[in-house]
Motif scaffolding. Structure first.
Motif, PDB file in Angstrom:
ATOM      1  N   ALA A   1      46.252  25.046  77.380  1.00  0.00           N
ATOM      2  CA  ALA A   1      47.237  25.902  77.297  1.00  0.00           C
ATOM      3  C   ALA A   1      48.487  25.807  78.454  1.00  0.00           C
ATOM      4  O   ALA A   1      47.922  25.061  79.314  1.00  0.00           O
ATOM      5  CB  ALA A   1      46.549  27.293  77.648  1.00  0.00           C
ATOM      6  N   GLY A   2      49.582  26.160  78.231  1.00  0.00           N
ATOM      7  CA  GLY A   2      50.409  26.020  78.803  1.00  0.00           C
ATOM      8  C   GLY A   2      50.901  24.454  79.235  1.00  0.00           C
ATOM      9  O   GLY A   2      51.026  23.749  78.456  1.00  0.00           O
TER      10      GLY A   2
ATOM     11  N   LYS B   1      58.859  23.905  63.519  1.00  0.00           N
ATOM     12  CA  LYS B   1      57.622  24.059  64.120  1.00  0.00           C
ATOM     13  C   LYS B   1      57.480  24.078  65.664  1.00  0.00           C
ATOM     14  O   LYS B   1      56.696  25.073  66.108  1.00  0.00           O
ATOM     15  CB  LYS B   1      56.561  22.772  63.623  1.00  0.00           C
ATOM     16  N   ALA B   2      58.404  23.492  66.224  1.00  0.00           N
ATOM     17  CA  ALA B   2      58.384  23.586  67.530  1.00  0.00           C
ATOM     18  C   ALA B   2      58.760  25.119  68.116  1.00  0.00           C
ATOM     19  O   ALA B   2      58.285  25.557  68.884  1.00  0.00           O
ATOM     20  CB  ALA B   2      59.421  22.564  68.125  1.00  0.00           C
ATOM     21  N   LEU B   3      59.645  25.427  67.438  1.00  0.00           N
ATOM     22  CA  LEU B   3      60.396  26.862  67.591  1.00  0.00           C
ATOM     23  C   LEU B   3      59.164  27.917  67.111  1.00  0.00           C
ATOM     24  O   LEU B   3      58.821  29.002  68.059  1.00  0.00           O
ATOM     25  CB  LEU B   3      61.497  27.262  66.908  1.00  0.00           C
ATOM     26  N   GLU B   4      58.357  27.599  66.075  1.00  0.00           N
ATOM     27  CA  GLU B   4      57.423  28.663  65.824  1.00  0.00           C
ATOM     28  C   GLU B   4      56.141  28.716  67.087  1.00  0.00           C
ATOM     29  O   GLU B   4      55.982  29.820  67.358  1.00  0.00           O
ATOM     30  CB  GLU B   4      56.820  28.134  64.516  1.00  0.00           C
ATOM     31  N   LEU B   5      56.023  27.369  67.433  1.00  0.00           N
ATOM     32  CA  LEU B   5      54.922  27.411  68.468  1.00  0.00           C
ATOM     33  C   LEU B   5      55.307  27.813  69.706  1.00  0.00           C
ATOM     34  O   LEU B   5      54.692  28.704  70.483  1.00  0.00           O
ATOM     35  CB  LEU B   5      54.559  25.823  68.762  1.00  0.00           C
TER      36      LEU B   5
ATOM     37  N   ASN C   1      55.683  32.014  76.776  1.00  0.00           N
ATOM     38  CA  ASN C   1      56.393  32.973  76.226  1.00  0.00           C
ATOM     39  C   ASN C   1      55.705  34.365  76.580  1.00  0.00           C
ATOM     40  O   ASN C   1      56.310  35.463  76.989  1.00  0.00           O
ATOM     41  CB  ASN C   1      56.414  33.192  74.640  1.00  0.00           C
ATOM     42  N   LYS C   2      54.003  34.296  76.791  1.00  0.00           N
ATOM     43  CA  LYS C   2      53.559  35.572  76.999  1.00  0.00           C
ATOM     44  C   LYS C   2      53.722  35.959  78.565  1.00  0.00           C
ATOM     45  O   LYS C   2      53.152  36.944  78.852  1.00  0.00           O
ATOM     46  CB  LYS C   2      52.064  35.272  76.515  1.00  0.00           C
TER      47      LYS C   2
ATOM     48  N   LEU D   1      56.406  32.111  69.048  1.00  0.00           N
ATOM     49  CA  LEU D   1      55.191  33.212  68.688  1.00  0.00           C
ATOM     50  C   LEU D   1      54.362  32.729  69.599  1.00  0.00           C
ATOM     51  O   LEU D   1      53.219  33.531  70.080  1.00  0.00           O
ATOM     52  CB  LEU D   1      55.106  32.756  67.256  1.00  0.00           C
ATOM     53  N   GLY D   2      53.878  31.725  69.964  1.00  0.00           N
ATOM     54  CA  GLY D   2      52.957  31.269  71.173  1.00  0.00           C
ATOM     55  C   GLY D   2      51.505  31.363  70.559  1.00  0.00           C
ATOM     56  O   GLY D   2      50.710  31.754  71.327  1.00  0.00           O
TER      57      GLY D   2
END
Ligand code: T3D
Length: 267
Positions: A116-117, A164-168, A142-143, A171-172
């Motif tokens: 994560a992160g 896909k990079a922006l989706e990941l 983002n969280k 939205l996280g």
């Protein structure tokens, strides 16, 4: 005595070093001490003339949960509202990412559990990423109101493309290891009990190869993303010229002609 958050081991008769993140109760969340120890361990492998590949993995059920959010260096504190997270990046994360990208031997990350992160960023900074089928991967910045760091904003679009990079990143959402392999974020997956054995076997294969050529291949591929064909052609020519004088080139060609396995030794 300083606590060992990073364990580094290379058996005397092998060329593969194994680095383990060792804060399992916190899913190997990263503290400043741990980041320093991780960088020092990677640098030690680079300086070890007998190491020819590095495997990185986590102790316990997780690979790495990213920055330890309880670390007083970063944890929000009403008594001290002006903590600068940039300081943490400049002094701890950036030197580690650079040590990984400039490591003198190929690196294989065995993602044994959740990444994560910045834990995911650092896994992706390795040359080959093999994840357990039970692992999940999540940016998650983002969280907590942050942007992807430790190289993630640079690597992500190069690995999976802008959409896909922006989706990941926006939205996280958690990604399964299988989905991560399908999208090209990581190289491959393995059953949970096979991830480390596969990473070790892969590292053994890499260790038997011409290390200097492999590391220069990494450099060329990383630089190609920033340059153009003309620059890439000239960089290839310059490095190939140097490699043409190396022991490993002579050994590789001679071994081919003599129909035997090559014994590479350059670093
Ligand atoms: O200041 C800055 O932050 C700058 C640097 C940024 C770089 C970053 O890495 S930002 C991103 C930081 N990481 C996260 O936001 C991830 C937070 N963790 C999670 O979302 C989840 O824990 C996981 C998805 C990683 C795993 O979930 P799960 O359900 O498998 O485990 P869990 O129960 O949440 O966690 C297990 C324990 O680890 C738990 O402790 P406890 O309750 O058993 O005592 C949990 O608090 C601890 N833990 C997990 N992540 C962190 C952590 N402790 C400190 N820091 C963490 N990042």
């Amino acid at each position: 005595m300083t606590e060992r958050f990073i364990l580094l081991d290379r058996a005397p008769d092998t060329a593969v070093a194994v680095l383990r993140l060792n804060r399992p109760a916190q899913l190997n969340a990263l503290t400043a001490d741990m980041l320093v120890q991780w960088r020092e361990a990677v640098e030690a492998v680079s300086a070890d003339a007998n190491a020819r590949a590095l495997v990185i993995t986590g102790e316990g059920r997780g690979f790495c949960a990213g920055q330890d959010l309880a670390d007083p260096l970063v944890a929000p504190d009403p008594e001290q509202p002006s903590k600068d997270i940039g300081h943490l990046l400049n002094h701890y994360y950036i030197p580690l990412v650079q040590a990984l990208r400039e490591c003198a031997v190929p690196t294989v990350c065995a993602v044994n559990g959740v990444a994560a992160g910045a834990g995911l960023s650092l896994a992706l900074a390795c040359d080959l990423v093999i994840a357990s089928e039970a692992a999940s991967l999540v940016l998650g910045f983002n969280k907590i109101g942050l942007i992807p760091d430790a190289g993630a904003s640079w690597l992500l679009p190069r690995l999976v493309g802008r959409a896909k990079a922006l989706e990941l990143a926006l939205l996280g959402d958690k990604l399964s290891a299988a989905e991560a392999a399908r999208t090209g974020l990581i190289a491959r997956t393995a059953p949970a009990d096979q991830v480390l054995p596969l990473a070790m076997a892969t590292a053994d294969r890499l260790a038997a190869m011409p290390t200097r050529a492999l590391v220069q291949t990494r450099q060329l591929i990383d630089n190609s993303l920033e340059s153009n064909l003309d620059i890439a052609l000239r960089a290839e020519s310059r490095l190939q010229s140097q490699l043409g004088f190396s022991f490993d080139y002579a050994e590789g060609v001679t071994a081919f002609q003599q129909k035997r396995a090559p014994q590479f030794r350059d670093r």
